[in-house]
Scaffold this active site. Structure first.
Site, PDB file in Angstrom:
ATOM      1  N   CYS A 116       1.357  16.749   3.610  1.00  0.00           N
ATOM      2  CA  CYS A 116       2.339  16.628   2.576  1.00  0.00           C
ATOM      3  C   CYS A 116       1.996  18.059   1.423  1.00  0.00           C
ATOM      4  O   CYS A 116       3.230  18.625   1.283  1.00  0.00           O
ATOM      5  CB  CYS A 116       2.291  15.641   1.114  1.00  0.00           C
ATOM      6  N   HIS A 255       5.157  17.115  -5.924  1.00  0.00           N
ATOM      7  CA  HIS A 255       5.091  16.566  -4.277  1.00  0.00           C
ATOM      8  C   HIS A 255       5.358  14.870  -5.189  1.00  0.00           C
ATOM      9  O   HIS A 255       4.268  14.462  -5.933  1.00  0.00           O
ATOM     10  CB  HIS A 255       3.634  16.047  -4.143  1.00  0.00           C
ATOM     11  N   ASN A 285       8.150   9.289  -0.627  1.00  0.00           N
ATOM     12  CA  ASN A 285       6.960   9.919  -0.487  1.00  0.00           C
ATOM     13  C   ASN A 285       7.499  10.545   1.222  1.00  0.00           C
ATOM     14  O   ASN A 285       7.271  10.208   2.116  1.00  0.00           O
ATOM     15  CB  ASN A 285       5.689   9.735  -0.192  1.00  0.00           C
TER      16      ASN A 285
HETATM   17  N1  ACO Z   1       2.456  -5.268  -2.081  1.00  0.00           N
HETATM   18  C1  ACO Z   1       1.468  -6.032  -2.366  1.00  0.00           C
HETATM   19  N2  ACO Z   1       0.486  -5.640  -2.664  1.00  0.00           N
HETATM   20  C2  ACO Z   1       0.005  -4.672  -2.121  1.00  0.00           C
HETATM   21  C3  ACO Z   1       0.639  -3.657  -1.468  1.00  0.00           C
HETATM   22  C4  ACO Z   1       2.449  -3.938  -1.378  1.00  0.00           C
HETATM   23  N3  ACO Z   1       3.375  -3.069  -0.798  1.00  0.00           N
HETATM   24  N4  ACO Z   1      -0.045  -2.797  -0.856  1.00  0.00           N
HETATM   25  C5  ACO Z   1      -0.747  -3.601  -1.453  1.00  0.00           C
HETATM   26  N5  ACO Z   1      -0.872  -4.201  -1.539  1.00  0.00           N
HETATM   27  C6  ACO Z   1      -2.317  -4.413  -2.832  1.00  0.00           C
HETATM   28  C7  ACO Z   1      -3.489  -5.001  -1.950  1.00  0.00           C
HETATM   29  O1  ACO Z   1      -3.519  -5.538  -0.917  1.00  0.00           O
HETATM   30  C8  ACO Z   1      -4.453  -4.763  -2.881  1.00  0.00           C
HETATM   31  O2  ACO Z   1      -5.333  -6.434  -2.796  1.00  0.00           O
HETATM   32  P1  ACO Z   1      -6.526  -6.993  -3.348  1.00  0.00           P
HETATM   33  O3  ACO Z   1      -6.472  -6.490  -4.671  1.00  0.00           O
HETATM   34  O4  ACO Z   1      -6.395  -8.689  -2.673  1.00  0.00           O
HETATM   35  O5  ACO Z   1      -7.017  -6.177  -2.510  1.00  0.00           O
HETATM   36  C9  ACO Z   1      -4.183  -4.979  -4.371  1.00  0.00           C
HETATM   37  O6  ACO Z   1      -1.917  -4.828  -3.974  1.00  0.00           O
HETATM   38  C10 ACO Z   1      -4.364  -3.379  -4.910  1.00  0.00           C
HETATM   39  O7  ACO Z   1      -4.344  -2.365  -3.827  1.00  0.00           O
HETATM   40  P2  ACO Z   1      -4.801  -0.997  -4.465  1.00  0.00           P
HETATM   41  O8  ACO Z   1      -4.549  -0.370  -2.855  1.00  0.00           O
HETATM   42  O9  ACO Z   1      -5.787  -0.914  -4.907  1.00  0.00           O
HETATM   43  O10 ACO Z   1      -3.125  -0.098  -5.030  1.00  0.00           O
HETATM   44  P3  ACO Z   1      -2.880   0.759  -6.134  1.00  0.00           P
HETATM   45  O11 ACO Z   1      -2.359   0.739  -7.618  1.00  0.00           O
HETATM   46  O12 ACO Z   1      -4.394   2.107  -5.912  1.00  0.00           O
HETATM   47  O13 ACO Z   1      -1.751   1.274  -5.655  1.00  0.00           O
HETATM   48  C11 ACO Z   1      -1.361   2.608  -3.678  1.00  0.00           C
HETATM   49  C12 ACO Z   1      -1.562   1.516  -3.486  1.00  0.00           C
HETATM   50  C13 ACO Z   1       0.571   2.885  -3.798  1.00  0.00           C
HETATM   51  C14 ACO Z   1      -1.140   3.179  -2.248  1.00  0.00           C
HETATM   52  C15 ACO Z   1      -1.568   4.159  -4.048  1.00  0.00           C
HETATM   53  O14 ACO Z   1      -2.876   4.067  -3.975  1.00  0.00           O
HETATM   54  C16 ACO Z   1      -1.323   5.825  -3.830  1.00  0.00           C
HETATM   55  O15 ACO Z   1      -0.387   5.864  -3.792  1.00  0.00           O
HETATM   56  N6  ACO Z   1      -2.182   6.354  -3.391  1.00  0.00           N
HETATM   57  C17 ACO Z   1      -2.290   7.523  -2.844  1.00  0.00           C
HETATM   58  C18 ACO Z   1      -1.039   7.478  -2.021  1.00  0.00           C
HETATM   59  C19 ACO Z   1      -0.720   8.780  -1.215  1.00  0.00           C
HETATM   60  O16 ACO Z   1      -0.220   9.572  -1.767  1.00  0.00           O
HETATM   61  N7  ACO Z   1      -0.373   9.141   0.276  1.00  0.00           N
HETATM   62  C20 ACO Z   1       0.470  10.129   0.179  1.00  0.00           C
HETATM   63  C21 ACO Z   1      -0.826  11.179   0.179  1.00  0.00           C
HETATM   64  S1  ACO Z   1       0.179  13.127   0.951  1.00  0.00           S
HETATM   65  C22 ACO Z   1       1.192  12.667   2.815  1.00  0.00           C
HETATM   66  O17 ACO Z   1       0.082  13.663   3.369  1.00  0.00           O
HETATM   67  C23 ACO Z   1       1.120  11.818   3.815  1.00  0.00           C
END
Ligand code: ACO
Length: 339
Positions: A116, A255, A285
């Protein structure tokens, strides 16, 4: 001989494939909901490439439009650079294919691979090549088809990524648009965000595919933690290098990885909301395509004007991060003398 001159963006355009996948669509096959996705990410829709569309197919549409805007032909470009984490092939470079498809054979062409952060890194490299007199015009493209490498049954990643391309024609000019850049990387824990079986560490095999190692693997929470800090720090350092301060930012292009990450960074940087481009609700993304697509949208909407200080900032796999401070100039064939 080192010949210092300026660089401007003479054309900027974007393309997203026609197929749209909504949050409600995911509800049909994943244990997820529109509400969860909207609240946690800010995403509503994303565009996915058709089965027969590869990254170069998206790139050439954006690049063709950027060329038209700049009033140039493919052959007028000295060098083609594609920033991508989802190349058509590991080799040859997608940039070679893009240049050939546009009708430019014999020009320099290479890819930049830093996920990214790709467009920010490539913009820094391309600007350096132009400002030092190596090339006069460079086609710089951020293009991705992440939908091809994600596990559509994994709710933690499938909802996040979209496909698209953004292309910028960089051209030598008298007034310099490039003010400063700050780039960084920390590769001590690459497995925080990676495609395990894609290169030589875990070569493609039946066992690797059975284990799902051909897909994106991500420790979302770990990425989240580093994202805000890295975007804020990169912006502040780049501004300092440019001799500017936060209040000098006229427009911010972050981003588009997560609405909450953008909101937190923008709040910290104290940039007013109307000076920030957010289109994550439409595209998700798109990795290295996200910043040039957002920049193209801001220019189309005339939200950026001549003389504006524009900060482009991103982060991603590596882990990696980067910011570029740019003084906006007019686009198109007029507005700057063609050396
Ligand atoms: N729908 C419903 N529930 C979900 C989903 C979904 N799509 N995905 C995860 N959950 C659940 C998890 O299983 C977890 O359940 P649990 O509490 O029973 O274990 C709960 O939701 C919370 O999960 P978290 O991972 O803590 O959720 P968070 O608020 O952190 O959101 C997310 C997850 C959106 C992935 C976030 O962490 C994020 O955006 N991180 C950054 C990711 C990013 O920017 N990646 C790209 C980088 S750039 C590149 O180089 C490609």
């Amino acid at each position: 001989m080192l010949q210092l001159r300026g660089v401007r963006i003479a054309g900027i355009a974007r393309y997203a494939p026609e197929r749209i996948v909504t949050n409600e669509d995911f509800e049909r096959w994943l244990d997820t909901s529109d509400e969860w996705i909207t609240v946690r990410t800010g995403m509503k829709r994303r565009h996915w490439a058709a089965d027969d569309q590869a990254t170069s197919d998206l790139a050439i549409v954006a690049a063709g439009n950027a060329l038209a805007q700049a009033g140039l032909k493919a052959d007028d470009i000295d060098c083609y650079i594609v920033a991508t984490a989802t190349p058509d092939f590991i080799f040859p470079a997608t940039a070679c294919i893009v240049a050939a498809k546009l009708g430019a054979v014999g020009k320099a062409a290479f890819d930049v691979s830093i996920a990214c952060s790709g467009f920010i890194y490539a913009l820094t490299v391309a600007s350096g090549l132009i400002r030092s007199g190596v090339y006069r015009r460079i086609m710089l493209i951020g293009a991705e088809t992440l939908s091809k490498i994600m596990n559509k049954q994994d709710r933690a990643t499938a909802i996040l990524f979209g496909d698209g391309a953004g292309a910028a024609v960089l051209e030598a000019c008298d007034q310099d648009g490039f003010l400063a850049a700050e780039l960084g990387a920390d590769g001590t824990t690459p497995e925080i965000l990676y495609q395990p079986s894609s290169g030589t560490r875990n070569p493609v095999s039946h066992a690797a595919i059975d284990a799902g190692m051909q897909y994106i693997h991500m420790a979302g929470r770990e990425v989240f933690k580093f994202a805000v800090t890295s975007m804020v720090e990169a912006t502040e350092i780049a501004l300092r290098k440019a001799g500017l301060e936060r209040r000098d930012i006229n427009f911010l292009i972050p981003h588009q990885a997560n609405r909450r990450i953008i909101d937190a960074a923008v709040k910290y940087l104290e940039v007013p909301r109307e000076k920030v481009l957010v289109n994550i609700q439409e595209y998700g993304n798109t990795s290295s395509a996200s910043i040039p697509m957002a920049l193209a949208e801001a220019v189309e909407a005339k939200r950026i004007g001549g003389g504006d200080v524009v900060v482009l900032v991103g982060f991603g796999a590596g882990l990696s991060w980067g910011a570029v401070v740019w003084r906006w100039n007019s686009i198109g064939p007029q507005g700057a003398s063609r050396p």
